[in-house]
Design an enzyme around this catalytic site. Structure first.
Site, mmCIF file in Angstrom:
data_model
loop_
_atom_site.group_PDB
_atom_site.id
_atom_site.type_symbol
_atom_site.label_atom_id
_atom_site.label_comp_id
_atom_site.label_asym_id
_atom_site.label_seq_id
_atom_site.Cartn_x
_atom_site.Cartn_y
_atom_site.Cartn_z
ATOM 1 N N SER A 159 31.596 35.535 26.832
ATOM 2 C CA SER A 159 31.546 35.297 28.199
ATOM 3 C C SER A 159 32.410 36.357 29.074
ATOM 4 O O SER A 159 33.671 36.298 28.301
ATOM 5 C CB SER A 159 31.888 34.014 28.872
ATOM 6 O OG SER A 159 32.111 33.832 30.240
ATOM 7 N N TYR A 172 36.574 26.074 28.514
ATOM 8 C CA TYR A 172 35.318 26.986 28.378
ATOM 9 C C TYR A 172 35.842 28.561 28.224
ATOM 10 O O TYR A 172 35.598 29.148 27.260
ATOM 11 C CB TYR A 172 34.778 26.732 29.469
ATOM 12 C CG TYR A 172 33.251 27.729 29.364
ATOM 13 C CD1 TYR A 172 32.435 27.358 28.249
ATOM 14 C CD2 TYR A 172 32.969 28.942 30.153
ATOM 15 C CE1 TYR A 172 31.139 27.951 28.469
ATOM 16 C CE2 TYR A 172 32.045 29.542 30.031
ATOM 17 C CZ TYR A 172 30.891 29.217 29.069
ATOM 18 O OH TYR A 172 29.886 29.992 28.979
#
Length: 275
Positions: A159, A172
Site C-alpha cells: 500500500s 494497517y
C-alpha cells in the site's frame, strides 16, 4: 502457452479485476477466497468470457486450508507459476477515532470512541495476521511449485501508506510496511531458484471496505475523502483497471530482471508534500 495463476482474496473488487485481466492473457486462473460464493462468481465471469478459471475456498491464515487449495489447483490446472497475494484489509479495532491525540480525548466516554491507548491488541493482531501472515503462508505453500522452474514469480499487494503512514490506521500501515519489507526479503531469498518477487502499492481505490469512510450515501466525499483527493495530484481515486498494466508487466517475462521492487500506483499521492 498460458501459465497457472493463483490469486488470493480474488473475490474482492481489485483482485477480481486482476484475475479477469490475467485470464484475457490466456492464463489459467485459480480464484481463491474465503468466501467461495464470491470466488465462484469471478470464475464464472472468466469462463463465460472464454477463459479458464476455477474457484477454490481458502483461508490464508490456515496452512491446512491452503494446502488443500493447492491440491485442487494442481489437480485441475497444474503447477502454480504466478502467485498474487491479494488477501488483506483493515479492522475497526486497530483504528483510532481521531487523527491526532488531544488531551480532551482522554475524557471522551462516547461509545466506540478510541484513542491510541484504547486500541485492542486482538484487532491489531488480526490486521497484521491478515496482511502479513496472509501473504507469508500462501507463499510458503504455492512457491514450492516454482522452485527451479523458469518464468515464475510472486506479486504481493502492499500500500502507499507503507511508505508514509496514514493517520488513524497504525495497524494497517505497519502491516503493509511489513509486506513491502517481506517482498524485498523474499526477492533476495528466492533469487537463486528463479523466482522473482515484487509488489504493487495501490493508493486510494474505492472498495467495499473503505467506501463508507470515503464517500457519503449520496456519493459525495466525506471530509477524509476530500483530504485524500486534495493530496492526490491526479485529483481522483484509482480505478481497479489502473492496476492491470503494472500487474501484467511484473508478472510477464518482459520484467525478467526486475525483482524486489514495490511500485506505487497512487496518482502521485506518495510523491506530493502538500505544498
Amino acid at each position: 502457452m498460458g501459465k497457472v495463476v493463483v490469486l488470493t482474496g480474488a473475490g474482492g473488487v481489485l483482485c477480481s479485476t486482476l484475475a479477469e485481466a490475467m485470464a484475457k492473457q490466456g492464463h489459467k486462473i485459480a480464484v481463491l477466497d474465503l468466501k467461495i460464493e464470491a470466488a465462484q462468481a469471478v470464475a464464472n465471469n472468466i469462463n463465460e468470457s472464454g477463459g479458464t478459471a476455477i474457484a477454490v475456498m481458502a483461508n490464508v491464515l490456515e496452512k491446512a486450508s491452503l494446502e488443500a487449495a493447492k491440491e485442487v489447483v494442481n489437480s485441475k490446472l497444474g503447477l502454480c507459476d504466478i502467485l498474487i497475494n491479494g488477501a488483506g484489509g483493515n479492522h475497526p479495532l486497530g483504528t483510532t477515532s481521531n487523527p491526532h491525540l488531544l488531551e480532551a480525548d482522554l475524557e471522551n466516554t462516547a461509545e466506540g470512541f478510541k484513542t491510541f491507548f484504547d486500541l485492542d491488541p486482538e484487532g491489531i493482531k488480526f490486521v497484521f495476521n491478515l496482511n502479513f501472515i496472509g501473504t507469508l503462508l500462501p507463499t510458503q505453500i504455492f512457491a514450492k511449485d516454482m522452485v527451479g522452474r523458469k518464468g515464475c514469480n510472486i506479486l504481493n499487494i502492499s500500500s502507499m501508506n507503507a511508505f508514509t503512514p496514514l493517520t488513524k490506521i497504525p495497524a494497517y500501515s505497519g502491516a503493509k510496511a511489513a509486506v513491502s519489507n517481506f517482498t524485498q526479503w523474499l526477492a533476495v531469498h528466492f533469487s537463486k531458484v528463479g523466482i522473482r518477487v515484487n509488489a504493487l502499492a495501490p493508493g486510494f481505490f474505492l472498495t467495499d471496505q473503505n467506501r463508507t469512510l470515503l464517500t457519503n450515501p449520496d456519493g459525495s466525499l466525506t471530509q477524509r475523502g476530500q483530504q485524500i483527493i486534495d493530496q492526490t495530484p491526479m485529483g481522483r481515486y484509482g480505478e481497479p483497471e489502473d492496476l492491470i498494466s503494472t500487474t501484467l508487466y511484473l508478472c510477464d517475462d518482459a520484467s525478467s530482471f526486475v525483482t524486489g521492487v514495490v511500485i506505487p500506483i497512487d496518482g502521485g499521492f506518495a510523491a506530493y508534500s502538500g505544498v
